[in-house]
Every structure is written in C-alpha cells, then in structure tokens.
Design an enzyme around this catalytic site. Structure first.
Site, PDB file in Angstrom:
ATOM      1  N   GLN A  14     -10.917  26.805  11.621  1.00  0.00           N
ATOM      2  CA  GLN A  14     -11.410  26.867  10.422  1.00  0.00           C
ATOM      3  C   GLN A  14     -10.165  25.957   9.699  1.00  0.00           C
ATOM      4  OE1 GLN A  14     -15.517  28.308  10.806  1.00  0.00           O
ATOM      5  NE2 GLN A  14     -14.806  27.105   8.172  1.00  0.00           N
ATOM      6  N   SER A  38      -9.268  32.175  15.664  1.00  0.00           N
ATOM      7  CA  SER A  38     -10.859  32.811  15.359  1.00  0.00           C
ATOM      8  C   SER A  38     -12.208  31.597  16.222  1.00  0.00           C
ATOM      9  CB  SER A  38     -11.149  32.418  14.527  1.00  0.00           C
ATOM     10  OG  SER A  38     -12.654  32.273  13.529  1.00  0.00           O
ATOM     11  N   LEU A  39     -12.445  30.626  15.266  1.00  0.00           N
ATOM     12  CA  LEU A  39     -13.627  29.454  15.962  1.00  0.00           C
ATOM     13  C   LEU A  39     -12.703  29.721  17.196  1.00  0.00           C
ATOM     14  CD1 LEU A  39     -16.300  27.449  16.079  1.00  0.00           C
ATOM     15  CD2 LEU A  39     -13.769  25.678  15.020  1.00  0.00           C
ATOM     16  N   ARG A  62     -23.069  29.691  14.718  1.00  0.00           N
ATOM     17  CA  ARG A  62     -21.929  30.708  14.205  1.00  0.00           C
ATOM     18  C   ARG A  62     -22.226  30.219  12.705  1.00  0.00           C
ATOM     19  NH1 ARG A  62     -16.642  30.990  14.080  1.00  0.00           N
ATOM     20  NH2 ARG A  62     -15.822  33.253  14.461  1.00  0.00           N
ATOM     21  N   HIS A  91     -14.604  37.686   9.119  1.00  0.00           N
ATOM     22  CA  HIS A  91     -13.985  38.180   9.896  1.00  0.00           C
ATOM     23  C   HIS A  91     -13.405  40.108   8.552  1.00  0.00           C
ATOM     24  CE1 HIS A  91     -13.105  35.339  12.284  1.00  0.00           C
ATOM     25  NE2 HIS A  91     -12.750  34.753  11.478  1.00  0.00           N
ATOM     26  N   GLN A 135     -15.464  40.214  16.540  1.00  0.00           N
ATOM     27  CA  GLN A 135     -14.648  38.993  16.076  1.00  0.00           C
ATOM     28  C   GLN A 135     -15.251  39.022  14.622  1.00  0.00           C
ATOM     29  OE1 GLN A 135     -15.037  35.318  16.239  1.00  0.00           O
ATOM     30  NE2 GLN A 135     -12.670  34.419  17.487  1.00  0.00           N
TER      31      GLN A 135
END
Length: 312
Positions: free
Chosen positions: A11, A92-93, A117, A201, A250
């Site tokens: 993102q 991340s994503l 998510r 996170h 994560q």
C-alpha cells in the site's frame, strides 16, 4: 553468477490511472483485473483508472487492486519471455503478490484473502484511534527504545524498518504522538504523522490476525516454485505452514525490509525488478544496497528495459 530478484510493492504505491499505458498495448492487464473483479463483484479496473469517491485509497480496495496490478505485470513478464527470477520478496501486502506469482496461492483465493485482510485491518481499530508516523534520520535501535518508553498505557512500535534512516512507527494515537516528540528530541531529521486509516504492523492488528487465521486455514498453500523472502524475519520460509504462520505474524510484527534486501544481496542478487506500480521499493533498495541495479515495470518502456536488463 549474479542472481536476479523480483519485489512486489504494498500500500502506498497505488495511483489513479496506473498501468493504463501497459493496458493499451497488452490485453493481459485488463484480463487479470477482470478476474479479480469477478471475485469481488467490483470493477477494479474502473476504480484504478477513475478513483470514484476516493475508493482506491480504501484499504479493502487498495489491497486487491495492487495484487491484481502485480500479478498482471508478472503475467506480462512471462508473455514477453522475461527471465525467471531466483528470489521473490513483497513489502507487506506485496507478499501476497509474491505468493501468487510463486505458485503458492491461487490468484482468486488471494484476491478474496487480501480483500478480507483489508476489512479486518480497518475494523480492528476504530477510526481516529490509531496512527502511524515516519521517522527519518534516527537509528532503528534508538527508535525501538523510544517507542518502548512512549508506549506507557498505549501501544507504539516500529512497523516498517524500510531502509537505513527510514523507519515507520505505528500504534495508538496518543502513544505515537509521544514517540514522535521523543524522536524529535533525540535528533530525528523529521518525524511526520502519516495520513493512513489503519495502524499496520503493530499489536493493534492482533484481532485482524485472529480473523484472518480462520480464512487461511481453509486455503491450501503449495510449495513455492520460486523462493520467497518473508517480511517478519527477512528469511526464506521452508514450508507452506511456515509461510501461513508468517503471513499472520506480518499483520502485528514489523516489516523488516532492510533485512530482506540485505539477505537477497547476501544470496547474490545483483538486479531487482519492482513488479507493480511505482518505484517506492526501488528507492528503498538504493538506500539499503546502492550497488543493486533496479528496474521498474509499470509502463511499456520500463518493461522492455527490465526484460533486457534481467538477462544482461
């Protein structure tokens, strides 16, 4: 022999109109977005190109859009005869994009997972109660220590250890504000609140991880066809179960991007293609390992240069 890697953005890399030039020349871009749109009964390509009501920046929309963008570029890479990478990593994503392109997870399943998510992350913390901030020019260990002191009765911790001198913190708003002040006092060049709706996170995402765990249990993961360096430890996971476990962690542990890129370099990676929109990760890599050659992929000229550069 030098190795070659792919990294997949998360993102923050989305922007209105992205991939439009590639889509004008290559049908696989629109076809991939159509697949993802069918899963969610949303026109993700229209959202990407027109951004009605700022939908592109809503977490549960951003995540499937970026996944579709990276998978579309990967499919185009394969059509163009691009060299098979030795290693993958996603920020991340972006780790979900790496899992799809690495044969671990089916695309349609991943679209549904990242949509959920995003919803779970959004719902874990009421609007206005969480915050994130970028801390520039301060050592990671100092930031971690200052966050621990600033937490008090709240939550604040390092969320993205992105590059030397560039760390993002996340947590409850009051604790993040205290940590920002402490980092400024300690000599940070800048300590800037970020305009985000979700404090990613950090421990506030534990409820989201618990909900996502149920969805992951219902999905079968395969062994990766291409090794994937995961966020939480900057290392390659050995089994599908380990990959799943790391995906859940994560959500509430920091993204160790610096460690991930250093590990890829230690394994011999000398060239990296950023498989997705923008050049955010390429910029971070240049700060972590300046000798690594980075290529973009989100327009026709970049794709041609990347295909040629990967085999040079």
């Amino acid at each position: 022999m030098h190795k070659f890697g792919f990294v997949f953005p998360g993102q923050g890399s989305q922007k209105t109109g992205m991939l439009s030039e590639l889509a004008a020349e290559h049908a696989v871009i629109i076809e991939t977005f159509a697949e993802a749109s069918a899963v969610l009964s949303l026109d993700l390509w229209q959202i990407t190109q027109e951004n009605p009501e700022q939908q592109l920046d809503q977490t549960h929309i951003t995540q499937p859009v970026l996944l579709a963008a990276s998978v579309a570029i990967w499919r185009l890479w394969q059509q163009q005869g691009g060299k098979t990478p030795d290693l993958f990593a996603g920020h991340s994503l972006g780790e979900y994009s790496a899992l799809v392109c690495g044969g671990v997870l089916e695309f349609a399943q991943a679209v549904e997972l990242v949509h959920k998510r995003g919803l779970y992350m959004q719902e874990a913390v009421p609007a206005g109660q969480g915050a994130m901030a970028a801390i520039l020019g301060l050592d990671d260990a100092v930031i971690i220590h200052l966050c621990a002191k600033a937490a008090q009765d709240g939550i604040v911790s390092a969320a993205n250890i992105n590059a030397p001198g560039q760390t993002v913190i996340a947590g409850s708003k009051d604790a993040v504000d205290r940590a920002i002040a402490a980092c400024k006092d300690a000599g940070a060049k800048r300590a800037l609140p970020l305009n985000v709706s979700v404090p990613s996170h950090c421990a506030l995402m534990m409820p989201a991880a618990q909900r996502l765990a149920e969805d992951l249990r219902a999905v079968t993961f395969q062994m990766p066809a291409i090794s994937i360096v995961q966020n939480i430890n900057g290392r390659i996971a050995k089994t599908p179960d380990e990959i799943k476990s790391n995906l859940l962690k994560q959500l509430y542990l920091p993204v160790r991007w610096t460690d991930s890129i250093n590990y890829m370099r230690d394994l011999g990676v000398a060239r990296i293609v950023e498989c997705g929109p923008g050049k955010v990760l390429s910029g971070l890599i240049k700060r972590i390992q300046p000798e690594i050659e980075c290529f973009g992929s989100d327009d026709p000229a970049s794709m041609i240069a990347a295909v040629a550069g990967a085999t040079a």
